[in-house]
Design a protein around this motif. Structure first.
Motif, PDB file in Angstrom:
ATOM      1  N   THR A  15       2.612  -0.070  10.451  1.00 38.81           N
ATOM      2  CA  THR A  15       3.492   1.048  10.776  1.00 38.81           C
ATOM      3  C   THR A  15       2.833   1.936  11.822  1.00 38.81           C
ATOM      4  O   THR A  15       1.653   2.238  11.715  1.00 38.81           O
ATOM      5  CB  THR A  15       3.786   1.904   9.522  1.00 38.81           C
ATOM      6  N   LEU A  16       3.629   2.337  12.806  1.00 37.07           N
ATOM      7  CA  LEU A  16       3.205   3.332  13.781  1.00 37.07           C
ATOM      8  C   LEU A  16       4.098   4.546  13.580  1.00 37.07           C
ATOM      9  O   LEU A  16       5.320   4.433  13.660  1.00 37.07           O
ATOM     10  CB  LEU A  16       3.339   2.812  15.212  1.00 37.07           C
ATOM     11  N   SER A  17       3.501   5.675  13.296  1.00 36.83           N
ATOM     12  CA  SER A  17       4.240   6.932  13.152  1.00 36.83           C
ATOM     13  C   SER A  17       3.849   7.849  14.298  1.00 36.83           C
ATOM     14  O   SER A  17       2.662   8.019  14.579  1.00 36.83           O
ATOM     15  CB  SER A  17       3.899   7.608  11.822  1.00 36.83           C
ATOM     16  N   VAL A  18       4.854   8.425  14.947  1.00 35.00           N
ATOM     17  CA  VAL A  18       4.622   9.296  16.095  1.00 35.00           C
ATOM     18  C   VAL A  18       5.466  10.556  15.920  1.00 35.00           C
ATOM     19  O   VAL A  18       6.637  10.487  15.544  1.00 35.00           O
ATOM     20  CB  VAL A  18       5.023   8.602  17.425  1.00 35.00           C
ATOM     21  N   ARG A  19       4.864  11.695  16.229  1.00 34.65           N
ATOM     22  CA  ARG A  19       5.595  12.963  16.298  1.00 34.65           C
ATOM     23  C   ARG A  19       5.394  13.515  17.696  1.00 34.65           C
ATOM     24  O   ARG A  19       4.320  13.394  18.278  1.00 34.65           O
ATOM     25  CB  ARG A  19       5.069  13.964  15.275  1.00 34.65           C
ATOM     26  N   GLY A  20       6.456  14.115  18.230  1.00 36.79           N
ATOM     27  CA  GLY A  20       6.323  14.660  19.574  1.00 36.79           C
ATOM     28  C   GLY A  20       7.593  15.320  20.050  1.00 36.79           C
ATOM     29  O   GLY A  20       8.468  15.671  19.260  1.00 36.79           O
ATOM     30  N   VAL A  21       7.688  15.458  21.356  1.00 31.83           N
ATOM     31  CA  VAL A  21       8.813  16.114  22.012  1.00 31.83           C
ATOM     32  C   VAL A  21       9.428  15.126  22.991  1.00 31.83           C
ATOM     33  O   VAL A  21       8.709  14.449  23.728  1.00 31.83           O
ATOM     34  CB  VAL A  21       8.332  17.370  22.771  1.00 31.83           C
ATOM     35  N   VAL A  22      10.757  15.049  22.991  1.00 28.39           N
ATOM     36  CA  VAL A  22      11.421  14.164  23.942  1.00 28.39           C
ATOM     37  C   VAL A  22      11.832  14.936  25.189  1.00 28.39           C
ATOM     38  O   VAL A  22      12.106  16.135  25.145  1.00 28.39           O
ATOM     39  CB  VAL A  22      12.652  13.457  23.341  1.00 28.39           C
ATOM     40  N   HIS A  23      11.828  14.219  26.286  1.00 30.70           N
ATOM     41  CA  HIS A  23      12.288  14.740  27.563  1.00 30.70           C
ATOM     42  C   HIS A  23      13.452  13.858  28.003  1.00 30.70           C
ATOM     43  O   HIS A  23      13.313  12.636  28.071  1.00 30.70           O
ATOM     44  CB  HIS A  23      11.166  14.708  28.605  1.00 30.70           C
TER      45      HIS A  23
END
Length: 112
Positions: A34-42
Motif C-alpha cells: 500500500t502507498l498512502s499519500v496526503r497532499g494538495v492537488v493543483h
C-alpha cells in the motif's frame, strides 16, 4: 490524473484541494503493498485531451486499440482537467515483508 473539466470532482477539488490517496497492490497477504499519500492537488484545465491520459492508454493497449481510444477521446472532450498531486506526506507499506502500520502489527501479534 485527469478527468472531464465538467466532472463534479473538479469543482470539489477547486474548493477543497487537500486530499488523501491510497494505492493498493497485490492479490495475496504476502504480496500486499500500500502507498498512502496526503497532499494538495493543483488543477489545470487544458483544451482537448490531457497528453498524459493518452500516453497511459498507449502503454496499456495495443496500437490499433490505442488509436481508436484516442480518436474517441478527442471526439468526446473539448477540455479536460489535469489533476496534479503535490505530496506533503507519504508512507509505503509492504505487508509481506513485515512493513505495516504499527497498530496492525500489534493486532497480528495478538491473533498469533
Amino acid at each position: 490524473m485527469s478527468t472531464a473539466a465538467t466532472a463534479p470532482k473538479v469543482k470539489a477539488l477547486s474548493v477543497r484541494p487537500e486530499v488523501a490517496l491510497t494505492i493498493d497492490a497485490g492479490d495475496t497477504p504476502g504480496s500486499a503493498k500500500t502507498l498512502s499519500v496526503r497532499g494538495v492537488v493543483h488543477l489545470t484545465i487544458v483544451d482537448g485531451v490531457v497528453p498524459e491520459y493518452l500516453a497511459a492508454a498507449r502503454k496499456n493497449f495495443d496500437a490499433e486499440y490505442a488509436a481508436e481510444f484516442e480518436r474517441n477521446c478527442r471526439a468526446m472532450y473539448d477540455q479536460m482537467a489535469r489533476i496534479a498531486l503535490e505530496p506533503q506526506w507519504a508512507r509505503f507499506y509492504d505487508f509481506g515483508a513485515g512493513r505495516m502500520p504499527e497498530f496492525l502489527a500489534e493486532l497480528a501479534k495478538k491473533s498469533s
